[in-house]
Design an enzyme around this catalytic site. Structure first.
Site, short mmCIF file in Angstrom:
data_model
loop_
_atom_site.label_atom_id
_atom_site.label_comp_id
_atom_site.label_asym_id
_atom_site.label_seq_id
_atom_site.Cartn_x
_atom_site.Cartn_y
_atom_site.Cartn_z
N ARG A 21 0.18 11.22 -1.95
CA ARG A 21 -1.15 10.72 -2.29
C ARG A 21 -2.16 11.10 -1.22
O ARG A 21 -3.28 11.51 -1.53
CB ARG A 21 -1.08 9.20 -2.49
CG ARG A 21 -0.19 8.79 -3.65
CD ARG A 21 0.15 7.31 -3.63
NE ARG A 21 -1.02 6.48 -3.82
CZ ARG A 21 -1.03 5.16 -3.67
NH1 ARG A 21 0.09 4.53 -3.31
NH2 ARG A 21 -2.14 4.47 -3.87
N LEU B 120 9.78 3.84 -3.46
CA LEU B 120 8.64 4.43 -4.13
C LEU B 120 7.55 3.38 -4.14
O LEU B 120 7.83 2.19 -4.21
CB LEU B 120 8.99 4.82 -5.58
CG LEU B 120 10.06 5.89 -5.78
CD1 LEU B 120 10.32 6.08 -7.28
CD2 LEU B 120 9.65 7.20 -5.14
N ASP B 121 6.29 3.82 -4.08
CA ASP B 121 5.20 2.87 -4.19
C ASP B 121 5.34 2.08 -5.49
O ASP B 121 5.89 2.57 -6.48
CB ASP B 121 3.85 3.59 -4.19
CG ASP B 121 3.59 4.34 -2.90
OD1 ASP B 121 4.16 3.94 -1.87
OD2 ASP B 121 2.82 5.33 -2.93
N LYS B 122 4.83 0.88 -5.48
CA LYS B 122 4.95 0.00 -6.65
C LYS B 122 4.51 0.70 -7.93
O LYS B 122 5.17 0.59 -8.98
CB LYS B 122 4.13 -1.27 -6.43
CG LYS B 122 4.19 -2.26 -7.57
CD LYS B 122 3.39 -3.52 -7.24
CE LYS B 122 3.44 -4.52 -8.40
NZ LYS B 122 2.67 -5.75 -8.08
#
Length: 344
Positions: A269, A163-165
């Site tokens: 996103r 997952l993105d940070k």
């Protein structure tokens, strides 16, 4: 929705493209060697033009084929230098082996083969430039010890997706090599149930649909992903507006459930932004400002990242065959923001 294994999920295939990984591709240094400096041994002639590199380092990079002259590779540091434009590709520093760190984890499930956690926003999945410590890998190394799968390599042991940070939510990591290989196959064939909740600027139209595009690195900014007309890789997101906030004819924000069929880097996103409804708070893809009231609510809720949460992760246990499904509620910042938006 099984697909060919070679249509590999970017969660597994493109782990290097992590938030905060600026410079992960290294640097390209360009210098011009004037005619009056030609004729010397190549590394000696170029050394003054690359002051940040030792001559030994320069020799090694040339030997690795990382130097070109006017577009043609040069691999012999002892040859005579010729005048022209030299380009040197300097890779990023080799990552140090991550150390165990006593970071609290919210463990949803654990057995001898795998572990499922609720990753908080602000925690990178694995070490990368800009996030060498404090990552999920560091926490897992402390929690799991030597049982963590080594298939992911020294820097990413146990990691099969990311997952993105600044995206929160459910992640699974492998503790055994057999589980790592099995989970990797599930991600590669898209046999994983993944549902995300996004709070968006406005509401995508229609209220429920499938976004099917090609996604790849943005030609204008290599640190971003973009919808491409050609190239890139197929990306499919099924979405549904669960609630719209504000005027019915022109909502100011929405809660959108996004189910991934593929898992390209930054897919949700990018797809939400392509519909004109980026995730609220997204610093990369959130072009344009939300309404004033929504901006005030973002501040009041303390949201300082993209409003995106991996709410559901479901899969068949690669060793036991048990069907597993994990669901987590919105974290505090997104829950507070949704509560504010409901007053619009």
């Amino acid at each position: 929705m099984t697909r060919a294994v070679d249509d590999m999920d970017d969660d597994f295939a493109d782990l290097a493209f992590a938030d905060g990984a600026e410079g992960a591709e290294g640097e390209r240094l360009t210098v011009d060697l004037p005619a009056d400096q030609a004729g010397q041994r190549l590394d000696k002639a170029l050394a003054p033009l690359f002051p940040a590199l030792s001559r030994a380092r320069l020799q090694a990079l040339i030997g690795e084929g990382r130097l070109s002259l006017d577009g043609q590779p040069v691999a012999d540091a002892s040859r005579k230098a010729r005048a022209g434009t030299y380009v040197l590709s300097v890779p990023p520093p080799a990552a140090a082996e991550p150390e165990p760190e006593a970071i609290p984890l919210t463990v949803l499930y654990e057995d001898q083969h795998l572990i499922v956690v609720d990753k908080p926003a602000g925690m990178a999945a694995h070490p990368a430039p800009g996030s060498w410590t404090g990552t999920l890998v560091n926490a897992l190394l402390h929690h799991c010890g030597d049982s963590l799968s080594g298939v992911g390599g020294v820097v990413r042991p146990g990691i099969v997706h990311r997952l993105d940070k600044d995206t929160s939510g459910v992640m699974v990591a492998a503790k055994s090599d057999a589980a790592h290989q099995g989970l990797s196959r599930l991600f590669s064939t898209h046999d994983i149930d993944r549902l995300y909740i996004a709070l968006t600027r406005g509401a995508p139209s229609p209220a429920a649909s499938t976004i099917e595009t090609r996604i790849g690195r943005s030609p204008g900014d290599r640190k971003k992903m973009a919808v491409l007309r050609a190239g890139g890789r197929e990306a499919i997101t099924h979405y549904r507006v669960e609630a719209a906030f504000g005027p019915a004819d022109k909502p100011l924000a929405a809660r959108v459930a996004c189910r991934l069929e593929t898992g390209r880097t930054h897919q949700i996103r990018v797809h939400m932004a392509s519909k004109g409804s980026p995730c609220l708070g997204d610093p990369v893809y959130g072009a344009g400002q939300p309404a004033t009231a929504v901006r005030e609510m973002i501040r009041e809720a303390g949201l300082s990242r993209q409003a995106l949460h991996a709410a559901v992760l479901g899969f068949v246990h690669p060793i036991t065959g048990e069907a597993l499904r994990f669901e987590t509620p919105l974290p505090a910042d997104m829950a507070a923001l949704q509560a504010c938006l409901e007053t619009l």
